[in-house]
Design a protein around this motif. Structure first.
Motif, PDB file in Angstrom:
ATOM      1  N   VAL A  84       0.760  -1.127  -0.090  1.00 23.39           N
ATOM      2  CA  VAL A  84       0.013  -0.020   0.076  1.00 23.39           C
ATOM      3  C   VAL A  84       0.999   1.304   0.079  1.00 23.39           C
ATOM      4  O   VAL A  84       0.512   2.335  -0.732  1.00 23.39           O
ATOM      5  CB  VAL A  84      -0.798  -0.040   1.188  1.00 23.39           C
ATOM      6  N   GLY A  85       1.904   1.354   0.611  1.00 26.16           N
ATOM      7  CA  GLY A  85       2.779   2.502   0.912  1.00 26.16           C
ATOM      8  C   GLY A  85       3.602   2.731  -0.322  1.00 26.16           C
ATOM      9  O   GLY A  85       3.567   3.852  -0.794  1.00 26.16           O
ATOM     10  N   PHE A  86       3.935   1.714  -1.196  1.00 27.34           N
ATOM     11  CA  PHE A  86       4.574   1.952  -2.474  1.00 27.34           C
ATOM     12  C   PHE A  86       3.516   2.580  -3.471  1.00 27.34           C
ATOM     13  O   PHE A  86       3.878   3.245  -4.168  1.00 27.34           O
ATOM     14  CB  PHE A  86       5.460   0.768  -2.821  1.00 27.34           C
ATOM     15  N   ALA A  87       2.290   1.776  -3.384  1.00 27.25           N
ATOM     16  CA  ALA A  87       1.513   2.315  -4.524  1.00 27.25           C
ATOM     17  C   ALA A  87       0.898   3.771  -4.286  1.00 27.25           C
ATOM     18  O   ALA A  87       0.738   4.548  -5.068  1.00 27.25           O
ATOM     19  CB  ALA A  87       0.289   1.512  -4.236  1.00 27.25           C
ATOM     20  N   VAL A  88       0.746   4.099  -2.986  1.00 24.96           N
ATOM     21  CA  VAL A  88       0.371   5.498  -2.607  1.00 24.96           C
ATOM     22  C   VAL A  88       1.608   6.356  -3.078  1.00 24.96           C
ATOM     23  O   VAL A  88       1.315   7.431  -3.657  1.00 24.96           O
ATOM     24  CB  VAL A  88       0.034   5.593  -1.190  1.00 24.96           C
ATOM     25  N   CYS A  89       2.739   6.003  -2.893  1.00 24.30           N
ATOM     26  CA  CYS A  89       4.038   6.791  -3.337  1.00 24.30           C
ATOM     27  C   CYS A  89       3.767   6.876  -4.834  1.00 24.30           C
ATOM     28  O   CYS A  89       4.203   8.116  -5.196  1.00 24.30           O
ATOM     29  CB  CYS A  89       5.109   6.142  -2.636  1.00 24.30           C
ATOM     30  N   ALA A  90       3.823   5.930  -5.440  1.00 20.31           N
ATOM     31  CA  ALA A  90       3.551   5.819  -6.752  1.00 20.31           C
ATOM     32  C   ALA A  90       2.751   6.778  -7.470  1.00 20.31           C
ATOM     33  O   ALA A  90       2.687   7.435  -8.489  1.00 20.31           O
ATOM     34  CB  ALA A  90       3.546   4.605  -7.528  1.00 20.31           C
ATOM     35  N   LEU A  91       1.474   6.793  -6.830  1.00 18.15           N
ATOM     36  CA  LEU A  91       0.291   7.813  -7.290  1.00 18.15           C
ATOM     37  C   LEU A  91       0.542   9.046  -6.851  1.00 18.15           C
ATOM     38  O   LEU A  91       0.373  10.044  -7.788  1.00 18.15           O
ATOM     39  CB  LEU A  91      -0.899   7.202  -6.459  1.00 18.15           C
ATOM     40  N   VAL A  92       1.335   9.485  -5.885  1.00 22.52           N
ATOM     41  CA  VAL A  92       1.605  10.953  -5.423  1.00 22.52           C
ATOM     42  C   VAL A  92       2.525  11.353  -6.494  1.00 22.52           C
ATOM     43  O   VAL A  92       2.630  12.378  -7.118  1.00 22.52           O
ATOM     44  CB  VAL A  92       2.289  10.767  -3.926  1.00 22.52           C
ATOM     45  N   VAL A  93       3.545  10.541  -7.004  1.00 22.51           N
ATOM     46  CA  VAL A  93       4.605  11.028  -7.760  1.00 22.51           C
ATOM     47  C   VAL A  93       3.908  11.122  -9.217  1.00 22.51           C
ATOM     48  O   VAL A  93       4.396  12.149  -9.964  1.00 22.51           O
ATOM     49  CB  VAL A  93       5.704   9.877  -7.950  1.00 22.51           C
ATOM     50  N   ALA A  94       3.063  10.146  -9.702  1.00 19.84           N
ATOM     51  CA  ALA A  94       2.454  10.396 -10.993  1.00 19.84           C
ATOM     52  C   ALA A  94       1.497  11.796 -10.904  1.00 19.84           C
ATOM     53  O   ALA A  94       1.487  12.310 -11.871  1.00 19.84           O
ATOM     54  CB  ALA A  94       1.520   9.150 -11.144  1.00 19.84           C
TER      55      ALA A  94
END
Length: 152
Positions: A84-94
């Motif tokens: 979940v943390g990596f997915a949220v981080c990827a969404l924020v960067v995108a």
């Protein structure tokens, strides 16, 4: 005509000009390529979280580091948090990347996720100083298959 009467209104024969299309704003919904790149970023982040756990677990098992075989219990508890943390981080960067071609949007996402995977491996995958007894790794518990040019 008296003072209270109004002259008859004339009806225009030509149509009124159409209003120009409003400029797109940041509040407008995203286009399909933009939505798909956001979904792909989230999925890529979740996959990177799984990769980080898998890489760390294999390194621990190879070097016999951790209080159980490969630190399975600890890393299993970290799996949902990391995914979940990596997915949220990827969404924020995108979301922070300007709206351009969807593939160009993915470049910073992939770079950030790569750094996160290497960071997690370096901090949790190689337990520096843990007395592993497999004899396959040195005292830093870095497996020999890990590339020397990547931090650990």
């Amino acid at each position: 005509m008296t003072g209270t009467e109004h002259p008859p209104h004339r009806v225009r024969a030509e149509p009124l000009p159409a209003d120009p299309a409003p400029a797109p704003s940041a509040d407008e919904p995203r286009t399909w390529p933009g939505v798909l790149s956001m979904v792909a970023s989230g999925l890529l982040g979740a996959a990177a979280g799984c990769l980080a756990i898998s890489l760390s677990s294999r390194a621990r098992a190879y070097c016999d580091a951790g209080w159980d075989a490969g630190g399975v219990a600890e890393l299993t508890l970290l799996l949902p948090v990391l995914v979940v943390g990596f997915a949220v981080c990827a969404l924020v960067v995108a979301m922070l990347v300007p709206r351009r071609h969807p593939l160009l949007r993915m470049v910073p996402v992939v770079l950030v996720l790569g750094v996160l995977v290497i960071w997690f491996f370096a901090t949790r995958g190689t337990l520096d100083g843990y007395p592993g007894d497999s004899g396959l790794c040195g005292p830093d518990n870095v497996p020999p298959w890990w590339p020397w040019w990547l931090p650990s």
